[in-house]
Scaffold this active site. Structure first.
Site, PDB file in Angstrom:
ATOM      1  N   ASN A   5       0.780  -1.286   0.067  1.00  0.00           N
ATOM      2  CA  ASN A   5      -0.096   0.035  -0.028  1.00  0.00           C
ATOM      3  C   ASN A   5       1.018   1.028  -0.067  1.00  0.00           C
ATOM      4  OD1 ASN A   5      -1.962   2.027   0.680  1.00  0.00           O
ATOM      5  ND2 ASN A   5      -2.437   1.499   2.384  1.00  0.00           N
ATOM      6  N   TRP A   6       1.010   1.936  -1.300  1.00  0.00           N
ATOM      7  CA  TRP A   6       2.092   2.954  -1.500  1.00  0.00           C
ATOM      8  C   TRP A   6       1.305   4.272  -0.746  1.00  0.00           C
ATOM      9  CZ3 TRP A   6       4.516   2.941  -6.809  1.00  0.00           C
ATOM     10  CH2 TRP A   6       5.400   1.881  -6.849  1.00  0.00           C
ATOM     11  N   LYS A   7      -0.030   4.329  -0.292  1.00  0.00           N
ATOM     12  CA  LYS A   7      -0.746   5.508   0.093  1.00  0.00           C
ATOM     13  C   LYS A   7      -0.313   6.818  -0.748  1.00  0.00           C
ATOM     14  CE  LYS A   7      -0.259   3.658   4.579  1.00  0.00           C
ATOM     15  NZ  LYS A   7      -0.082   3.719   6.270  1.00  0.00           N
ATOM     16  N   HIS A  90      -9.799   1.740   5.083  1.00  0.00           N
ATOM     17  CA  HIS A  90      -8.394   1.416   5.587  1.00  0.00           C
ATOM     18  C   HIS A  90      -8.478   2.760   6.946  1.00  0.00           C
ATOM     19  CE1 HIS A  90      -4.415   2.894   6.516  1.00  0.00           C
ATOM     20  NE2 HIS A  90      -4.088   1.866   5.956  1.00  0.00           N
ATOM     21  N   GLU A 158      -5.659  -4.610  10.737  1.00  0.00           N
ATOM     22  CA  GLU A 158      -4.787  -3.417  11.127  1.00  0.00           C
ATOM     23  C   GLU A 158      -5.046  -2.585  12.300  1.00  0.00           C
ATOM     24  OE1 GLU A 158      -2.695  -2.555   7.027  1.00  0.00           O
ATOM     25  OE2 GLU A 158      -4.230  -1.068   7.299  1.00  0.00           O
ATOM     26  N   SER A 202       3.112  -1.779  10.670  1.00  0.00           N
ATOM     27  CA  SER A 202       4.527  -1.826  11.048  1.00  0.00           C
ATOM     28  C   SER A 202       5.236  -3.143  10.670  1.00  0.00           C
ATOM     29  CB  SER A 202       4.820  -1.596  12.452  1.00  0.00           C
ATOM     30  OG  SER A 202       4.298  -0.212  12.730  1.00  0.00           O
ATOM     31  N   GLY A 223       2.532  -0.990   4.410  1.00  0.00           N
ATOM     32  CA  GLY A 223       2.770   0.544   3.994  1.00  0.00           C
ATOM     33  C   GLY A 223       4.114   0.764   3.798  1.00  0.00           C
ATOM     34  N   GLY A 224       4.741   1.404   4.971  1.00  0.00           N
ATOM     35  CA  GLY A 224       5.874   1.962   4.927  1.00  0.00           C
ATOM     36  C   GLY A 224       6.850   1.256   4.137  1.00  0.00           C
TER      37      GLY A 224
HETATM   38  P1  PGA Z   1       2.551   0.572   7.973  1.00  0.00           P
HETATM   39  O1  PGA Z   1       1.040   0.706   7.313  1.00  0.00           O
HETATM   40  O2  PGA Z   1       3.169  -0.901   7.182  1.00  0.00           O
HETATM   41  O3  PGA Z   1       3.087   1.655   7.364  1.00  0.00           O
HETATM   42  O4  PGA Z   1       2.251   0.406   9.237  1.00  0.00           O
HETATM   43  C1  PGA Z   1       0.078  -0.170   6.811  1.00  0.00           C
HETATM   44  C2  PGA Z   1      -1.024   0.269   6.387  1.00  0.00           C
HETATM   45  O5  PGA Z   1      -1.578   1.311   6.659  1.00  0.00           O
HETATM   46  O6  PGA Z   1      -1.698  -0.625   5.566  1.00  0.00           O
END
Ligand code: PGA
Length: 245
Positions: A5-7, A90, A158, A202, A223-224
């Site tokens: 998920n690149w947001k 989300h 999540e 995370s 995400g990150g």
């Molecule tokens: P994160 O984000 O891996 O940066 O914690 C996960 C997400 O929001 O789907």
């Protein structure tokens, strides 16, 4: 299933560099693993050119209908650009854009089997401390009660407090919540579906194996750590080494 998920991150240059790094690191042995990338929609076409066939593209959010819906990306547009899944509900959509359970329900039930929905659920830190995690998740899942779900309907657990914070629940706790989610969905959907459940919050190449070693963890929503193609490839390799030996 592993979803990046690149947001709202990325650029044309980043996408190119991402795939160079991904393919350098990715071990092609287990091609049955579902790998999905959800970049900002504007980069989908470029990614469709850069990716290989076993990698799927998807959306970070979706609008089931086309027409008078300013700013929204519809399911038909997603299909037109060969997207096959969408993240829905989300916590950033729930918090920043005030999306309600009802709006999330509308999206899921109107997709008509066109797109695989990945429904995000999870508790806040306050709810976690108050011991309300299962209650919150049950409430978020109630929206699919009495619906026939897409065969590949997927849930992402999540915890809101774990997203981007470097904190995570213990792997055993995650496993227990995943089992709970599978049981709830099976008992309330009309087709008794036992969904795949991904963990998100995370996840990195350093902690991924502790989660993938759990029986009820079917993958991750990342995400990150997914913004670096090489790290995301490493997480996919760890998954393949643990789940698809
Ligand atoms: P994160 O984000 O891996 O940066 O914690 C996960 C997400 O929001 O789907």
């Amino acid at each position: 299933m592993l979803i990046a998920n690149w947001k709202s991150n990325g650029s044309k240059a980043m996408a190119k560099n991402w795939f160079n790094k991904f393919f350098e690191k990715y071990n092609f042995k287990n091609e049955e693993t579902f790998i999905g990338i959800a970049p900002p929609f504007v980069y989908i076409e470029q990614i469709n050119i850069l990716k290989k066939s076993n990698i799927n593209t998807g959306l970070q959010d979706i609008e089931p209908f086309s027409g008078a819906r300013t700013g929204a990306i519809s399911a038909d547009m997603a299909l037109d650009l060969e997207c096959c899944f969408s993240i829905i509900g989300h916590s950033e959509r729930r918090e920043l854009y005030k999306e309600s359970n009802n709006q999330i329900k509308e999206k899921i039930i109107n997709l008509d089997n066109k797109i695989i929905p990945i429904l995000c659920v999870g508790e806040t830190e306050k709810e976690n401390i108050a011991g309300k995690t299962k209650q919150v998740i049950q409430n978020q899942l109630e929206i699919i009660k009495d619906y026939e779900l897409h065969d590949l309907f997927t849930v992402a657990y999540e915890p809101v407090w774990a997203i981007g914070s470097g904190k995570t629940p213990h792997a055993e706790e995650i496993n227990e919540i995943h089992k709970f989610i599978k049981d709830v969905v099976q008992s309330i959907s009309t087709n008794d579906l036992v969904p795949d459940v991904l963990y998100g919050g995370s996840v990195t190449h350093k902690n991924a194996s502790s989660f993938f070693n759990q029986d009820f963890v079917d993958g991750a929503l990342i995400g990150g750590a997914s913004l670096d193609g090489s790290i995301f490839a490493e997480i996919v390799n760890i998954y393949n080494g643990t789940k698809n030996k």
